[in-house]
Scaffold this active site. Structure first.
Site: not given
Ligand code: DGJ
Length: 709
Positions: A450, A514
């Protein structure tokens, strides 16, 4: 004066490059194949530049590194400075090397001592890759040269009249922006230390507005995962250029004798079959790479939207067990497992399991996951650091920030986190060591890598630090892959803020967004797919009511949307009722059955007029899958016909509505074939005449499975 013609051609794409004497070559044609046997004199005459009145007298052509001296009033291909003053190189070609589908040109600028190398190759799929490098070959006491930018450019026909680029935001990445061809220099840049949610992605010039299945277009994308420029120059007295390069900050690249700057590679893609043709070329290129994932893309369960930071070993073990029962193949433990990480305010940089939450470490969970026959994945954010971490307390000098600025940490903080300077050998060794140890200890199969913030005024060794950071990140990824050849890595950056072809050289999947809201996902995945084939695009079924939009959608719709990528779940499936659990099990089987087609086929977008439709096809040799969805109410009471491109016209297909995911709801009476759930028709009929679509309700989807018989 010697005149030479270089003719590079592959997979239907040709580049014709002329060189006059020792001047830098210029491109006469980039586009459709022209086959062999071209007479340079005739071609040069056919394409010789007219000198319009009011311009430089010499009828110069634009070189591969266009500059003012070429009579070019657009953005120069490169900008160099010596002693702070702009330097105009006078390139003299010192050598060329022509291979099959490739050309390398070396040119020297006497005044600065610079050697420019331009490498061009037409690779698999007809993707043209252009790479520029500069080496300072001056004497030891020669002046350093600042590189402000070094961008690859190619000409496109002046008949192009539309420009496609992208923007977006968190949870809504890759929004296409089509404009009429702008006049002058157009520059789209990312200045975030990552391409960003508003990443321009590409500059695509087309004749007429870009369409999926038809039309001619030319585009460029930069294989680079940090700051970048994509550009288009339309000036009235020269050819139109598109191009791309790294965005450097003043003083970031200062070459002293012996030093080199290698610009990121730019991919130039030509298509005569619209955007689907563009995507097909890039997908072919990606799929031809030796490291392209060849094993079936596993069905994933990621814990993020299931538990967030609330890590309870017993519950997560139960979740893994339920996952295995329904057919999940990879279990990924997301954020929250390491030293003190109870929320997002602490601990980044301390990649050690938190024993207060996981008293026996992660070994029992990883072992259980493996024993259940699944792969074990773990989340890291290796480029980041929290001020509240052991590593930041011990090594404040490892931060990629101006120390003066850090005195006011609030102004630099982003999700309460900071950036670790991986170009610092100590920081690099720390992160590599901790990740490597866990991969060995737990047998990690998959890393979710990430990157949750922009880089702001990065400083490394007293200079802007974005370039050095990106090179170090690539090196770290490469090193982990070398040490663990079976390890797969996913590129995530607050969702899809880093999904470029640069990071894809070292990763095996991207997290597209997301947002798990299937309405948003229909478009995010569609446009992420312009570069990336579905097997590389993570697409998960989220909770019934989306956590990022508040929208509630049917499970069948969410699963149909997930089926269009590298599928998975990001949902507490322990909370599902019996019916939902059974549907997930049926979906898992369907995904496994259809993924060989979805993950190798050609992606097509049947054209439908009503913008509420989203139809996406995956067409293989003997079978095809088409996902048909709505993202809003249809305009017409009687829906359009679906014409499926790419099928073999001469074969018959058995077309089935795969109802395992549940029924798509629709109004009125459904077409006979849809009610029956099955029909047999020749490819020619399916592509030319089409299938009458049912009038789907908003936010519904169904899966068609076509098999040649
Ligand atoms: C942002 C990612 O995009 C999410 O999927 C999740 O991994 C969180 N970070 C965790 O902090």
């Amino acid at each position: 004066m010697t005149r030479r013609l270089f003719h590079l051609e592959r997979d239907g794409v040709a580049l014709l490059i002329a060189q006059m004497g020792d001047a830098l070559p210029h491109v006469l044609h980039w586009g459709g194949a022209v086959s062999a046997g071209i007479d340079l004199d005739a071609l040069a005459s056919a394409l010789s530049r007219q000198s319009p009145p009011g311009t430089l007298d010499a009828a110069w052509q634009l070189s591969l590194a266009p500059q003012e001296g070429d009579g070019w009033s657009g953005r120069p291909g490169m900008q160099l400075r010596r002693g702070g003053i702009v330097h105009h190189p006078r390139w003299v070609v010192t050598g060329t090397e022509e291979g099959e589908d490739r050309l390398r040109v070396d040119a020297r600028d006497e005044a600065s001592g610079l050697l420019l190398t331009i490498s061009i190759g037409v690779e698999a799929g007809g993707v043209v890759w252009v790479e520029h490098a500069l080496v300072h070959q001056g004497e030891q006491d020669a002046a350093p040269v600042d590189v402000d930018w070094l961008e690859a450019t190619l000409p496109v026909p002046s008949t192009t009249d539309s420009l496609l680029t992208f923007d977006g935001r968190w949870a809504r990445e890759k929004r296409p922006v089509v404009t009429a061809m702008p006049a002058g220099a157009t520059v789209r840049q990312s200045r975030r230390g990552r391409p960003g949610h508003d990443n321009p992605v590409a500059a695509i010039a087309s004749i007429g507005e870009p369409r999926w299945g038809a039309g001619e277009l030319w585009g460029v994308h930069l294989a680079w995962s940090s700051d970048l420029t994509v550009r288009l120059d339309r000036v009235t007295d020269a050819v139109t250029l598109i191009g791309a390069g790294e965005l450097l900050r003043p003083g970031e690249i200062r070459l002293v004798p012996g030093e080199e700057y290698r610009a990121p590679r730019a991919a130039f893609v030509h298509s005569t079959d619209g955007l689907d043709g563009f995507a097909a070329r890039v997908h072919t290129w990606l799929r031809a790479r030796p490291q392209h994932p060849s094993s079936p893309r596993p069905l994933v369960l990621n814990t993020w939207e299931a538990v967030y930071f609330d890590h309870d070993p017993a519950r997560l073990t139960a979740l893994a067990e339920r996952a295995a029962e329904v057919g999940i193949e990879r279990f990924v433990l997301d954020d929250g497992w390491f030293l003190g990480r109870r929320d997002d305010s602490t601990s980044l940089g301390d990649w050690v399991v938190d024993r207060t939450v996981w008293p026996e470490g992660l070994t029992p969970l990883a072992d259980r996951v493996h024993a259940l026959g699944m792969q074990f994945g773990l989340w890291f954010e290796p480029e980041m650091v929290s001020l509240d971490s052991d590593v930041a307390r011990a090594h404040p000098e490892w931060l990629l920030h101006d120390p003066g600025h850090l005195e006011h940490p609030a102004s630099l903080s982003w999700r309460q986190q900071y950036v670790l300077n991986l170009a610092d050998p100590g920081a690099y060794a720390h992160v590599l060591g901790q990740i490597d140890a866990l991969v060995n200890e737990l047998g990690i199969d998959f890393i979710k890598w990430d990157h949750n913030r922009d880089l702001v005024e990065s400083v490394h060794a007293g200079r802007p630090g974005g370039h050095a950071q990106m090179i170090a990140v690539y090196a770290l990824l490469r090193e982990l892959k070398t040490r663990h050849p079976a390890l797969e890595i996913e590129s995530c950056s607050s969702g899809g803020a880093r999904t470029d072809l640069g990071i894809l050289a070292f990763t095996d999947r991207v997290w597209a967004s997301d947002s798990n809201d299937p309405v948003e996902r229909q478009d995010i995945q569609r446009w992420t797919g312009l570069l990336l084939p579905p097997e590389l695009v993570g697409a998960h079924v989220g909770p019934t009511t989306s956590h990022s939009s508040g929208r509630t959608t049917a499970l069948s719709y969410r699963m149909a949307t997930s089926l269009m990528g590298s599928a998975g779940f990001e949902w507490d499936i322990l909370s599902c009722d019996e019916e939902e659990t059974a549907a997930i099990g049926r979906f898992a089987k369907l995904y496994k059955e259809l993924r060989p087609v979805v993950h190798t086929g050609r992606v097509v977008h049947p054209e439908l007029r009503d913008n509420a439709w989203r139809a996406t096809g995956f067409v293989g040799q003997d079978a095809a899958v088409v996902v048909v969805a709505t993202v809003a109410s249809l305009q017409d009471a009687r829906a359009e016909r679906l014409r499926i491109p790419g099928l073999d016209r001469d074969r018959r297909y058995r077309v089935r509505v795969r109802r395992e995911i549940g029924d798509a709801r629709h109004g009125w009476i459904a077409p006979e074939w849809f009610g029956a759930g099955e029909i047999e028709l020749p490819g020619a009929v399916l592509s030319e005449v089409g299938l009458q679509l049912p009038t789907l309700w908003p936010l519904q989807a169904f899966v068609l499975h076509l098999e040649a018989i």
